[in-house]
Design an enzyme around this catalytic site. Structure first.
Site, PDB file in Angstrom:
ATOM      1  CB  SER A   9      -5.948  18.024   4.488  1.00 17.81           C
ATOM      2  OG  SER A   9      -6.651  18.583   3.304  1.00 17.81           O
ATOM      3  CG  HIS A  34      -7.725  21.391   7.255  1.00 16.78           C
ATOM      4  ND1 HIS A  34      -8.552  22.179   7.926  1.00 16.78           N
ATOM      5  CD2 HIS A  34      -7.400  21.486   5.928  1.00 16.78           C
ATOM      6  CE1 HIS A  34      -8.031  23.713   6.556  1.00 16.78           C
ATOM      7  NE2 HIS A  34      -7.424  22.943   5.997  1.00 16.78           N
ATOM      8  CG  ASP A  36      -7.979  21.370   2.352  1.00 19.00           C
ATOM      9  OD1 ASP A  36      -8.212  22.761   3.026  1.00 19.00           O
ATOM     10  OD2 ASP A  36      -7.434  20.898   2.945  1.00 19.00           O
ATOM     11  CG  MET A  38     -10.330  23.654  -2.735  1.00 18.10           C
ATOM     12  SD  MET A  38      -8.826  22.743  -3.802  1.00 18.10           S
ATOM     13  CE  MET A  38      -7.701  23.090  -2.261  1.00 18.10           C
ATOM     14  CG  HIS A  67      -9.340  25.900   4.071  1.00 17.71           C
ATOM     15  ND1 HIS A  67      -7.984  26.152   4.221  1.00 17.71           N
ATOM     16  CD2 HIS A  67      -9.529  27.406   3.796  1.00 17.71           C
ATOM     17  CE1 HIS A  67      -7.402  26.755   3.132  1.00 17.71           C
ATOM     18  NE2 HIS A  67      -8.274  28.108   3.557  1.00 17.71           N
ATOM     19  CG  MET A  69      -9.318  27.768  -0.064  1.00 13.23           C
ATOM     20  SD  MET A  69      -7.973  26.132  -0.031  1.00 13.23           S
ATOM     21  CE  MET A  69      -9.052  24.976   0.242  1.00 13.23           C
ATOM     22  CG  MET A 140      -3.786  30.087   3.679  1.00 13.18           C
ATOM     23  SD  MET A 140      -4.802  27.741   3.761  1.00 13.18           S
ATOM     24  CE  MET A 140      -3.374  27.340   1.798  1.00 13.18           C
ATOM     25  CG  ASP A 174      -3.907  24.581   4.779  1.00 12.41           C
ATOM     26  OD1 ASP A 174      -3.430  23.411   5.050  1.00 12.41           O
ATOM     27  OD2 ASP A 174      -5.244  24.803   4.924  1.00 12.41           O
TER      28      ASP A 174
HETATM   29  C1  DX5 Z   1      -3.968  23.599   0.166  1.00 12.24           C
HETATM   30  C2  DX5 Z   1      -5.529  23.103   1.624  1.00 12.24           C
HETATM   31  C3  DX5 Z   1      -4.445  22.690   2.124  1.00 12.24           C
HETATM   32  C4  DX5 Z   1      -3.688  21.216   1.747  1.00 12.24           C
HETATM   33  C5  DX5 Z   1      -2.663  20.526   2.491  1.00 12.24           C
HETATM   34  O1  DX5 Z   1      -5.070  24.655  -0.444  1.00 12.24           O
HETATM   35  O2  DX5 Z   1      -5.580  24.441   2.130  1.00 12.24           O
HETATM   36  O3  DX5 Z   1      -4.836  22.075   3.370  1.00 12.24           O
HETATM   37  O4  DX5 Z   1      -4.199  20.591   1.450  1.00 12.24           O
HETATM   38  O5  DX5 Z   1      -1.716  19.472   1.902  1.00 12.24           O
HETATM   39  P1  DX5 Z   1      -0.089  19.275   2.244  1.00 12.24           P
HETATM   40  O6  DX5 Z   1      -0.254  18.956   3.449  1.00 12.24           O
HETATM   41  O7  DX5 Z   1       0.026  18.239   1.080  1.00 12.24           O
HETATM   42  O8  DX5 Z   1       0.350  20.420   1.759  1.00 12.24           O
HETATM   43 ZN    ZN Z   2      -6.862  23.409   3.562  1.00 12.73          ZN
END
Ligand code: DX5
Ligand code: ZN
Length: 217
Positions: A9, A34, A36, A38, A67, A69, A140, A174
């Protein structure tokens, strides 16, 4: 199930030298990247959008695992597809404010792999009806929004249940994934590991990725 897929990620990468970070994880044996996304509404943090995903697309030929969110994923899906996503995962919770079945179909119709995910607080029952309509279930293992949180082992019952119901789909975990929690996840039936902190905060990315795969040699 075949080989374990490791998806770093980039949320945990050094964005001031993102190109270098991506080349380093690629050389270290990453399978997917990956991303993320947000929006500050569905989760309490803001990361980056389709434009950055497009830059990442230009930096690597590895599959981009996006992903979302965010609220109203259906509205933004076309932009992430245009940016070069290979798989797009959306949330099942009502707070994500979209028609889940319709968005999954929209992703597939665009030739992209469709993933569905659920927060630790969300019951497995909410994703079960969709298992035959998705390519990947993301379980998750932390509440989404921030990297660096601790793995929630109680989520393994969802991984186990999904694997017992469906041997075809990818099951991704994840949040808080390191060598130890990767082993637990794989034992329960996961085959795709997302990891931010345990890769990008390691000094040797290749060693970190090998350890996630359970290859300690
Ligand atoms: C959480 C994200 C993850 C995050 C994982 O909100 O969806 O992908 O980046 O990070 P680590 O591996 O540091 O928990
Ligand atoms: Zn993620």
């Amino acid at each position: 199930m075949g080989r374990v897929i490791v998806a770093p990620s980039i949320l945990a990468a050094d964005f001031s030298r993102l190109g270098d970070e991506i080349h380093r994880v690629e050389a270290a044996g990453a399978d997917w990247i990956h991303c993320d996304i947000m929006d500050g509404h569905f989760v309490d943090n803001i990361s980056f959008g389709p434009e950055i995903v497009g830059w990442v697309r230009g930096l690597t030929s590895l599959p981009l695992d996006v992903h979302l969110m965010i609220e109203h994923a259906d509205h933004y899906v076309p932009r992430f597809i245009k940016a070069g996503a290979n798989s797009i995962t959306v949330h099942v919770e009502p707070e994500a404010k979209h028609g889940v079945a319709k968005t999954l179909q929209q992703i597939r119709d665009a030739g992209c792999r469709a993933g569905l995910t659920l927060n630790p607080e969300t019951s497995f029952d909410s994703v079960e009806p969709f298992l035959d309509k998705i390519d990947m279930l993301l379980v998750m293992t932390v509440h989404p929004g921030f990297g660096g949180q601790s793995f929630r082992a109680d989520q393994m019952q969802k991984v186990k249940r999904a694997r017992s119901l469906n041997s075809r789909i990818d099951i991704e975990v994840d949040g808080g994934i390191n060598a130890e929690t990767a082993r637990i996840s794989i034992e329960n039936g996961a085959n795709v590991l997302v990891a931010g902190t345990s890769i990008f905060h390691a000094t040797d990315y290749a060693k970190a990725i090998r350890e996630l795969r359970g290859d300690t040699g």
